[in-house]
Scaffold this active site. Structure first.
Site, PDB file in Angstrom:
ATOM      1  N   TYR A  35       0.821  -1.282  -0.381  1.00  0.00           N
ATOM      2  CA  TYR A  35      -0.202   0.198  -0.139  1.00  0.00           C
ATOM      3  C   TYR A  35       1.284   1.342  -0.185  1.00  0.00           C
ATOM      4  O   TYR A  35       0.203   2.428   0.149  1.00  0.00           O
ATOM      5  CB  TYR A  35      -1.287   0.053   0.879  1.00  0.00           C
ATOM      6  CG  TYR A  35      -2.226  -1.042   0.756  1.00  0.00           C
ATOM      7  CD1 TYR A  35      -2.905  -1.269   0.262  1.00  0.00           C
ATOM      8  CD2 TYR A  35      -1.866  -2.377   1.950  1.00  0.00           C
ATOM      9  CE1 TYR A  35      -3.619  -2.236   0.213  1.00  0.00           C
ATOM     10  CE2 TYR A  35      -2.950  -3.140   2.327  1.00  0.00           C
ATOM     11  CZ  TYR A  35      -3.601  -2.909   1.275  1.00  0.00           C
ATOM     12  OH  TYR A  35      -4.716  -4.134   0.685  1.00  0.00           O
ATOM     13  N   HIS A 113      -8.813   1.791  -5.759  1.00  0.00           N
ATOM     14  CA  HIS A 113      -8.229   0.929  -4.834  1.00  0.00           C
ATOM     15  C   HIS A 113      -6.827   1.118  -5.384  1.00  0.00           C
ATOM     16  O   HIS A 113      -5.551   1.759  -5.819  1.00  0.00           O
ATOM     17  CB  HIS A 113      -8.274  -1.144  -5.501  1.00  0.00           C
ATOM     18  CG  HIS A 113      -9.332  -0.799  -5.809  1.00  0.00           C
ATOM     19  ND1 HIS A 113     -10.225  -1.410  -4.072  1.00  0.00           N
ATOM     20  CD2 HIS A 113     -10.426  -1.524  -6.505  1.00  0.00           C
ATOM     21  CE1 HIS A 113     -11.236  -1.375  -4.394  1.00  0.00           C
ATOM     22  NE2 HIS A 113     -11.915  -1.879  -5.313  1.00  0.00           N
TER      23      HIS A 113
HETATM   24  O1  CA2 Z   1      -6.145  -1.995  -2.664  1.00  0.00           O
HETATM   25  C1  CA2 Z   1      -6.680  -0.993  -2.132  1.00  0.00           C
HETATM   26  O2  CA2 Z   1      -6.588  -0.580  -1.988  1.00  0.00           O
HETATM   27  C2  CA2 Z   1      -7.803  -2.392  -1.010  1.00  0.00           C
HETATM   28  O3  CA2 Z   1      -8.844  -1.849  -1.520  1.00  0.00           O
HETATM   29  C3  CA2 Z   1      -7.201  -1.777   0.309  1.00  0.00           C
HETATM   30  C4  CA2 Z   1      -8.488  -3.038   0.976  1.00  0.00           C
HETATM   31  C5  CA2 Z   1      -8.382  -4.150   0.618  1.00  0.00           C
HETATM   32  O4  CA2 Z   1      -8.701  -5.296   1.326  1.00  0.00           O
HETATM   33  C6  CA2 Z   1      -9.086  -5.017  -1.097  1.00  0.00           C
HETATM   34  O5  CA2 Z   1      -8.688  -5.689  -1.869  1.00  0.00           O
HETATM   35  C7  CA2 Z   1      -7.875  -3.078  -2.112  1.00  0.00           C
HETATM   36  C8  CA2 Z   1      -7.767  -3.159   2.590  1.00  0.00           C
HETATM   37  C9  CA2 Z   1      -7.470  -1.618   3.277  1.00  0.00           C
HETATM   38  C10 CA2 Z   1      -6.420  -1.870   3.946  1.00  0.00           C
HETATM   39  O6  CA2 Z   1      -5.791  -1.031   4.876  1.00  0.00           O
HETATM   40  C11 CA2 Z   1      -4.557  -2.236   5.406  1.00  0.00           C
HETATM   41  C12 CA2 Z   1      -3.491  -0.837   5.217  1.00  0.00           C
HETATM   42  C13 CA2 Z   1      -2.231  -0.743   5.841  1.00  0.00           C
HETATM   43  C14 CA2 Z   1      -1.730  -1.845   6.159  1.00  0.00           C
HETATM   44  C15 CA2 Z   1      -3.258  -2.590   5.766  1.00  0.00           C
HETATM   45  C16 CA2 Z   1      -4.399  -2.958   5.935  1.00  0.00           C
END
Ligand code: CA2
Length: 162
Positions: A35, A113
């Protein structure tokens, strides 16, 4: 009274809701390889700056709760927002309620995303949001939010400051 209501409606017509789903409050703090290192606050600053370039305002929110996201989608419609940029987080892959909420409103929704969901686990390949979104952007990191706002500004004919 009538004049004041018209003014309020004009103001909201130039507002974009940027809605973030579950766990996005953790951006920049965990899993940087997936991310990146930008925090959600950094994303908010980027969104406000990009929107301002098109003379648009931003309502920036994050919730870990599905119903809250549904309420905000309905609020954006009720307040005649110009558009919604939505990162539904994990609800992307599970939420019929968010799908139905988007289908029920006329506000254009851009799905964003940070990661490329199609290059990840197979359970992330399906989105309940994409079929009811105007467009979907994934894999550009947090820049995707700026791209979504720019795209929305183009479709709603917002004037650029440049
Ligand atoms: O890629 C994306 O923006 C997502 O929407 C992020 C979601 C995930 O479930 C989707 O499949 C794709 C997860 C958000 C969680 O974000 C985090 C950030 C840092 C650490 C842990 C989780």
């Amino acid at each position: 009274m009538k004049l004041r209501l018209a003014g309020q409606s004009d103001r909201m017509a130039k507002t974009i809701y940027v809605l973030n789903g579950p766990n996005l409050n953790l951006l920049g703090r965990r899993e940087p390889k997936i991310y990146g290192r930008a925090t959600l606050k950094d994303v908010e600053v980027l969104c406000r700056k990009t929107a301002a370039e098109h003379k648009l305002a931003v309502e920036f929110r994050q919730s870990n709760h599905e119903g809250q996201l549904v309420d905000w989608i309905q609020e954006a419609e009720a307040k005649k927002a110009a558009g919604i940029v939505l990162n539904p987080g994990g609800y992307t892959h599970t939420s019929v309620a968010i799908h139905d909420a988007i289908k029920a409103v006329s506000v254009p929704v851009i799905e964003v995303h940070v990661s490329n969901i199609h290059a990840r686990e197979s359970f992330r390949h399906h989105s309940y949001v994409s079929p009811v979104a105007k467009a979907m952007i994934c894999g550009f990191g947090v820049i995707g939010y700026a791209l979504a706002i720019t795209g929305l500004a183009g479709t709603i004919g917002a004037k650029s400051k440049r």
